[in-house]
Design an enzyme around this catalytic site. Structure first.
Site, short mmCIF file in Angstrom:
data_model
loop_
_atom_site.label_atom_id
_atom_site.label_comp_id
_atom_site.label_asym_id
_atom_site.label_seq_id
_atom_site.Cartn_x
_atom_site.Cartn_y
_atom_site.Cartn_z
N GLY A 15 -5.38 -4.86 -10.05
CA GLY A 15 -5.35 -3.95 -8.91
C GLY A 15 -6.71 -3.29 -8.70
O GLY A 15 -7.67 -3.53 -9.44
N MET A 16 -6.77 -2.44 -7.68
CA MET A 16 -8.06 -1.82 -7.31
C MET A 16 -8.61 -0.96 -8.46
O MET A 16 -9.77 -1.10 -8.85
CB MET A 16 -7.88 -0.97 -6.04
CG MET A 16 -9.17 -0.34 -5.55
SD MET A 16 -9.01 0.29 -3.88
CE MET A 16 -7.95 1.70 -4.12
N ALA A 66 1.45 -0.18 -10.77
CA ALA A 66 2.29 0.71 -9.96
C ALA A 66 2.78 -0.02 -8.73
O ALA A 66 2.15 -0.98 -8.26
CB ALA A 66 1.49 1.95 -9.54
N THR A 68 2.66 0.54 -5.17
CA THR A 68 1.83 1.43 -4.36
C THR A 68 2.10 1.30 -2.85
O THR A 68 1.40 1.92 -2.05
CB THR A 68 0.33 1.15 -4.62
OG1 THR A 68 0.07 -0.24 -4.44
CG2 THR A 68 -0.06 1.56 -6.03
N THR A 107 -0.38 10.59 -8.96
CA THR A 107 -0.77 10.73 -7.55
C THR A 107 -0.52 12.13 -7.00
O THR A 107 0.35 12.86 -7.50
CB THR A 107 0.04 9.72 -6.71
OG1 THR A 107 -0.16 9.99 -5.32
CG2 THR A 107 1.53 9.83 -6.97
N TYR A 132 8.16 7.15 -2.83
CA TYR A 132 7.04 6.84 -3.73
C TYR A 132 6.73 8.05 -4.62
O TYR A 132 6.59 7.93 -5.83
CB TYR A 132 5.83 6.44 -2.89
CG TYR A 132 4.51 6.35 -3.64
CD1 TYR A 132 4.25 5.30 -4.51
CD2 TYR A 132 3.51 7.30 -3.44
CE1 TYR A 132 3.04 5.21 -5.19
CE2 TYR A 132 2.29 7.22 -4.10
CZ TYR A 132 2.06 6.17 -4.98
OH TYR A 132 0.86 6.08 -5.64
N TRP A 158 -6.23 9.42 -2.50
CA TRP A 158 -7.15 8.93 -1.46
C TRP A 158 -8.19 7.97 -2.06
O TRP A 158 -9.39 8.08 -1.80
CB TRP A 158 -7.85 10.10 -0.76
CG TRP A 158 -6.98 10.96 0.11
CD1 TRP A 158 -5.68 11.30 -0.11
CD2 TRP A 158 -7.36 11.59 1.33
NE1 TRP A 158 -5.22 12.11 0.90
CE2 TRP A 158 -6.23 12.31 1.80
CE3 TRP A 158 -8.54 11.63 2.07
CZ2 TRP A 158 -6.27 13.04 2.98
CZ3 TRP A 158 -8.57 12.38 3.24
CH2 TRP A 158 -7.44 13.07 3.68
#
Ligand SMILES: NC(=O)c1ccc[n+]([C@@H]2O[C@H](COP(=O)([O-])OP(=O)(O)OC[C@H]3O[C@@H](n4cnc5c(N)ncnc54)[C@H](OP(=O)(O)O)[C@@H]3O)[C@@H](O)[C@H]2O)c1
Length: 303
Positions: A15-16, A66, A68, A107, A132, A158
């Site tokens: 993932g990112m 996760a 997301t 988050t 979420y 963000w």
């Protein structure tokens, strides 16, 4: 604690954020052989048996796995819960059995984002308004309950980074496609570079900061409109092509927090400074990566 000589497991490693955590570990000098980077295909965190087997033999686990898809979670909350809450619980339980530490990523959506004009403190009560957010809040609770004393919960928000779809990349693409762009100006938050969060995850372990909840978001604040204008400016485009609009005009399935400003007091107590200001991070992130796309290179070359 020395970050080398430890065995690290990164979940959600494709993932990112996961990819940047793997990069940050390499930058910190952790040998590749000491890092197990598992994407979803290698380790599904909802599978307790697989999680226990994967965690065994590791000293530190970084959970970047996760669900997301914030809007999809509204209609598939059970599936999101399986990853964000049960997956986190599985990892915490496995870390308890293996004697490992856990860095768990959470988050701003755990907060309501309503009726607030000061930064959320780390110990403020949560009050998620989206599916979420509920599943992520449950994941935090599970980690605290199952691994007291050996877990860190880092809430971020963000996020943008090189290795995933995100708002900054989208704005850069739309700048090339649209004459003007309407962007919401009634949601306030802290744009945060995933590589900064990844570096902070390594620091938390290196500095052995007290277990607990921390806010890994940039300093300062802006709105999505403000962020879009900043991206346009970095592209050499006229920021006035971005026009302010409201969330009501762009309704989405999941409610977005209007106020996502997270406070950073816990870092001070742990001997670390908060992450740098969002605009400074954005400048560095966009200068050194493909985030702004080929257009940015073309414009800067042609002046
Ligand atoms: N992006 C943001 O703006 C933001 C803001 C606040 C907090 N966060 C938090 O930051 C963390 C990292 O998010 P991100 O932005 O890096 O998201 P991401 O790019 O979507 O990465 C999440 C990774 O988790 C994987 N995954 C999903 N289900 C899994 C499962 N059952 N087992 C193992 N892996 C699974 C996904 O794989 P697939 O792609 O194959 O499903 C994906 O590679 C998450 O905890 C997220 O809640 C993100």
């Amino acid at each position: 604690m020395d970050v080398s000589g430890r065995r690290w497991l990164v979940t959600g490693a494709r993932g990112m954020l996961g990819r940047d955590v793997v990069a940050a570990l390499a930058a910190a000098g952790v040998p590749e052989d000491d890092v197990t980077a598992f994407g979803r295909a290698d380790l599904d965190v909802t599978d307790l048996g697989a999680v226990a087997a994967a965690v065994a033999g590791h000293d530190v686990v970084v959970n970047c796995a996760a669900w997301t898809a914030v809007d999809d979670a509204e209609t598939q909350e059970a599936a999101a819960f399986a990853v964000n809450a049960l997956g986190a619980a599985n990892l915490a339980r496995a870390c308890a059995a293996a004697g490992a530490r856990l860095v768990h990523v959470s988050t701003d959506y755990v907060f309501s984002g309503l009726d607030q004009d000061t930064a959320y403190r780390e110990d403020d009560p949560v009050g998620p308004r989206s599916a979420y957010g509920r599943t992520k809040a449950a994941g935090e609770w599970a980690v605290r309950a199952l691994l007291p004393g050996r877990s860190w919960i880092l809430r971020t928000a963000w996020l943008y980074g090189e290795h995933g779809p995100n708002f900054v990349r989208t704005m850069a693409r739309l700048e090339a496609q649209r004459a003007v762009l309407d962007v919401v100006d009634d949601q306030t938050g802290q744009p945060t570079w995933s590589l900064d969060v990844a570096g902070r995850i390594v620091d938390v372990v290196r500095r052995d900061v007290p277990p607990g909840t921390y806010h890994a978001t940039s300093s300062g604040r802006t709105t999505w409109y403000g962020l879009a204008r900043a991206v346009f400016a970095l592209l050499g485009a006229d920021p006035d092509r971005v026009r302010p609009t409201t969330s009501a005009a762009q309704s989405r399935p999941a409610p977005r927090p209007a106020w996502s400003v997270l406070g950073h007091d816990a870092w001070g107590a742990a001997g670390l400074r908060p992450l740098r200001p969002w605009d400074e991070a954005l400048r560095e992130a966009t200068a050194g990566t493909s985030l702004l796309g080929a257009g940015s290179v073309r414009r800067s070359v042609s002046g």
